[in-house]
Design an enzyme around this catalytic site. Structure first.
Site, mmCIF file in Angstrom:
data_model
loop_
_atom_site.group_PDB
_atom_site.id
_atom_site.type_symbol
_atom_site.label_atom_id
_atom_site.label_comp_id
_atom_site.label_asym_id
_atom_site.label_seq_id
_atom_site.Cartn_x
_atom_site.Cartn_y
_atom_site.Cartn_z
ATOM 1 N N ASP A 44 0.837 -1.204 0.000
ATOM 2 C CA ASP A 44 0.000 0.000 0.000
ATOM 3 C C ASP A 44 0.876 1.260 0.000
ATOM 4 O OD1 ASP A 44 0.855 -0.120 2.613
ATOM 5 O OD2 ASP A 44 -1.137 0.014 3.515
ATOM 6 N N SER A 45 2.215 1.064 -0.020
ATOM 7 C CA SER A 45 3.118 2.198 -0.265
ATOM 8 C C SER A 45 2.813 2.824 -1.622
ATOM 9 C CB SER A 45 4.579 1.744 -0.203
ATOM 10 O OG SER A 45 4.787 0.608 -1.023
ATOM 11 N N LYS A 113 -0.982 -9.453 3.066
ATOM 12 C CA LYS A 113 -0.191 -8.932 4.190
ATOM 13 C C LYS A 113 -1.056 -7.991 4.998
ATOM 14 C CE LYS A 113 3.177 -5.647 3.821
ATOM 15 N NZ LYS A 113 2.669 -4.602 4.739
ATOM 16 N N GLU A 182 9.652 -3.854 10.188
ATOM 17 C CA GLU A 182 9.969 -2.532 9.629
ATOM 18 C C GLU A 182 10.552 -1.618 10.704
ATOM 19 O OE1 GLU A 182 7.115 -0.804 7.002
ATOM 20 O OE2 GLU A 182 8.164 1.136 6.967
HETATM 21 O O1 KIV Z 1 3.519 -1.064 1.617
HETATM 22 C C1 KIV Z 1 4.674 -1.495 1.505
HETATM 23 O O2 KIV Z 1 5.324 -1.351 0.477
HETATM 24 C C2 KIV Z 1 5.231 -2.209 2.645
HETATM 25 C C3 KIV Z 1 6.670 -2.605 2.604
HETATM 26 C C4 KIV Z 1 7.597 -1.477 2.487
HETATM 27 C C5 KIV Z 1 7.020 -3.523 3.699
HETATM 28 O O3 KIV Z 1 4.543 -2.463 3.572
#
Ligand code: KIV
Length: 281
Positions: A44-45, A113, A182
């Site tokens: 979700d980044s 995730k 993280e």
């Molecule tokens: O959203 C994401 O990209 C993440 C990773 C950086 C672990 O959660």
């Protein structure tokens, strides 16, 4: 055949590091697979690196399904994990089951995730029980950035370190197949990694984790003004791309581009006939 949770577990058992990468579209997915990445996370980044927000909070389940489906479609080999976005799983285990099911059914991801440790353990257990593999995410969990008061290293004090150890154990006991650590202080991440049977995938958590995960744009320097300490810029592709685009603009303005090689001709006969006709049609 795609890489499975068993293959990922085998990498930990054999002591082989697990290079993990985020992907959001066909290009990042294709490049990740071509580079030999076994596990792609549609994170979700994307709220920040694709949508231009300041955090992951505005990302919706619909956005995640859309981007995850593209990454699945663009790849054959890597395991694809889809992130459950903010407010798509925290309300109840039932909500989490529905959201996980949609990511798997509509986007085709191999696993989901979610962020959270002890407090999410019963939810993880329910999702795993219906057959959906879960990757957990503890330490600095970006969906809770407002509670943490910023992107700060976690587990430096005794209370938070003990909590992280409990979180790690709880997500493993609940059935998670891996856990992202993280911004966890490196010695603590090392301790967690040695105590868990499942792989730890670190970001800003030191070299002892079983795997590392990085954001596609950070590794390639696609946002030149943003360079978090935990990331290494392997290439400044952003600067190279900007330079190439400036050259394109200059060449169009100066009529250097396109050349004859970039166009398509037609027969002299047809052209001559057209030139004798005065009308446009
Ligand atoms: O959203 C994401 O990209 C993440 C990773 C950086 C672990 O959660």
């Amino acid at each position: 055949m795609r890489i499975s949770v068993r293959d990922i577990q085998k990498l930990k058992t054999n002591g082989e590091p697990i290079p993990t990468l985020t992907a959001y579209d066909a290009t990042s997915a294709y490049l990740g697979e071509a580079a030999g990445v076994p596990l792609l996370l549609v994170g979700d980044s994307l709220g920040m690196v694709v949508q231009g927000h300041q955090s992951t909070i505005p990302v919706t389940l619909e956005h995640m399904i859309y981007h995850s489906a593209i990454v699945v479609r663009a790849t054959q080999k890597p395991m694809v994990v889809g992130d459950l976005p903010f407010m798509s799983y925290q309300l109840s285990s039932e909500q989490a089951l529905v959201s996980s099911g949609r990511l798997m059914q509509e986007a085709g991801v191999n696993a989901v995730k979610l962020e959270g440790g002890e407090t999410m353990a019963s939810t993880i257990k329910r999702i795993v029980e219906i057959g959906i593999p879960v990757m957990a995410h503890i330490g600095l969990t970006p969906q809770s950035v407002n509670r943490f008061g910023g992107f700060r290293v976690q587990g430096r004090e005794i209370t938070s370190a003990r909590q992280l150890l409990r979180d790690a154990q709880a997500v493993q006991d609940a059935g998670a197949f891996a856990v992202v650590l993280e911004l966890v202080a490196a010695p603590l991440a090392e301790m967690i990694t040695s105590r868990l049977d499942i792989p730890t995938i670190g970001i800003g958590s030191g070299a002892a984790c079983d795997g590392q995960i990085q954001v596609f744009h950070d590794l390639l320097g696609l946002h030149p003004s943003f360079g978090p300490r935990h990331a290494k810029q392997f290439v400044n592709a952003g600067a190279a791309m900007e330079g190439a685009l400036r050259q394109y603009v200059d060449e169009v303005k100066s009529r250097q581009f396109p050349t004859l090689e970039n166009g398509f001709s037609m027969s002299d006969e047809v052209l001559a006939t057209l030139q004798t006709e005065s009308e446009l049609v």
